[in-house]
Write a protein that holds these residues in place. Structure first.
Motif, mmCIF file in Angstrom:
data_model
loop_
_atom_site.group_PDB
_atom_site.id
_atom_site.type_symbol
_atom_site.label_atom_id
_atom_site.label_comp_id
_atom_site.label_asym_id
_atom_site.label_seq_id
_atom_site.Cartn_x
_atom_site.Cartn_y
_atom_site.Cartn_z
ATOM 1 N N MET A 22 35.657 33.355 51.337
ATOM 2 C CA MET A 22 34.454 32.605 51.709
ATOM 3 C C MET A 22 33.298 32.919 50.752
ATOM 4 S SD MET A 22 35.192 30.762 54.297
ATOM 5 C CE MET A 22 34.019 30.492 55.586
ATOM 6 N N ALA A 23 33.186 34.165 50.304
ATOM 7 C CA ALA A 23 32.060 34.586 49.475
ATOM 8 C C ALA A 23 32.214 34.187 48.003
ATOM 9 C CB ALA A 23 31.876 36.093 49.579
ATOM 10 N N ASP A 24 33.462 34.138 47.500
ATOM 11 C CA ASP A 24 33.677 33.874 46.079
ATOM 12 C C ASP A 24 34.947 33.044 45.908
ATOM 13 O OD1 ASP A 24 33.831 33.850 43.333
ATOM 14 O OD2 ASP A 24 33.780 36.017 43.096
ATOM 15 N N ALA A 25 34.833 31.888 45.323
ATOM 16 C CA ALA A 25 35.977 30.982 45.166
ATOM 17 C C ALA A 25 36.987 31.471 44.135
ATOM 18 C CB ALA A 25 35.489 29.591 44.779
ATOM 19 N N LYS A 26 36.644 32.472 43.329
ATOM 20 C CA LYS A 26 37.563 32.989 42.318
ATOM 21 C C LYS A 26 38.319 34.224 42.800
ATOM 22 C CE LYS A 26 35.033 31.146 38.424
ATOM 23 N NZ LYS A 26 34.478 31.402 37.113
ATOM 24 N N LYS A 27 38.229 34.521 44.096
ATOM 25 C CA LYS A 27 38.919 35.680 44.659
ATOM 26 C C LYS A 27 39.719 35.264 45.889
ATOM 27 C CE LYS A 27 35.698 39.139 43.038
ATOM 28 N NZ LYS A 27 34.971 40.357 43.373
ATOM 29 N N ASP A 36 49.854 55.347 55.010
ATOM 30 C CA ASP A 36 50.028 54.787 56.354
ATOM 31 C C ASP A 36 48.934 53.797 56.733
ATOM 32 O OD1 ASP A 36 52.268 56.332 56.628
ATOM 33 O OD2 ASP A 36 51.240 57.964 57.652
ATOM 34 N N VAL A 37 48.053 53.465 55.804
ATOM 35 C CA VAL A 37 46.916 52.599 56.100
ATOM 36 C C VAL A 37 47.041 51.300 55.303
ATOM 37 C CG1 VAL A 37 44.405 52.419 56.007
ATOM 38 C CG2 VAL A 37 45.456 54.630 56.469
ATOM 39 N N VAL A 38 46.801 50.173 55.975
ATOM 40 C CA VAL A 38 46.778 48.874 55.297
ATOM 41 C C VAL A 38 45.317 48.471 55.127
ATOM 42 C CG1 VAL A 38 47.422 46.454 55.434
ATOM 43 C CG2 VAL A 38 48.991 48.209 56.252
ATOM 44 N N VAL A 39 44.952 48.149 53.884
ATOM 45 C CA VAL A 39 43.568 47.831 53.550
ATOM 46 C C VAL A 39 43.472 46.376 53.099
ATOM 47 C CG1 VAL A 39 41.638 48.409 52.047
ATOM 48 C CG2 VAL A 39 43.185 50.215 52.822
ATOM 49 N N ALA A 40 42.533 45.635 53.673
ATOM 50 C CA ALA A 40 42.263 44.266 53.243
ATOM 51 C C ALA A 40 41.134 44.307 52.214
ATOM 52 C CB ALA A 40 41.853 43.404 54.420
ATOM 53 N N ALA A 41 41.337 43.612 51.095
ATOM 54 C CA ALA A 41 40.332 43.596 50.036
ATOM 55 C C ALA A 41 40.370 42.247 49.327
ATOM 56 C CB ALA A 41 40.593 44.709 49.032
ATOM 57 N N SER A 42 39.257 41.869 48.728
ATOM 58 C CA SER A 42 39.240 40.650 47.927
ATOM 59 C C SER A 42 39.501 41.028 46.474
ATOM 60 C CB SER A 42 37.906 39.924 48.071
ATOM 61 O OG SER A 42 36.856 40.727 47.610
#
Length: 57
Positions: A22-27, A36-42
């Motif tokens: 939503m913040a950046d169309a190129k990402k 053991d951790v799942v991380v969400a990132a752009s």
């Protein structure tokens, strides 16, 4: 000097552009596993889904 590309995308960039952040169309949003951790990132579309200097066998 060869005109062959150095980065060969196995996920086409035009396909990834259909799912922009939503913040950046190129990402795009990605999920990464850190032990053991799942991380969400752009991540930048140009920086994911490729192999450097891919050579077919």
């Amino acid at each position: 000097m060869s005109n062959e590309p150095k980065k060969h995308h196995y996920v086409p960039q035009f396909y990834m552009r259909q799912f922009p952040c939503m913040a950046d169309a190129k990402k795009v949003m990605t999920l990464e596993r850190h032990r053991d951790v799942v991380v969400a990132a752009s991540k930048s579309i140009a920086r994911i889904g490729y192999e450097d200097l891919f050579r077919a066998p």
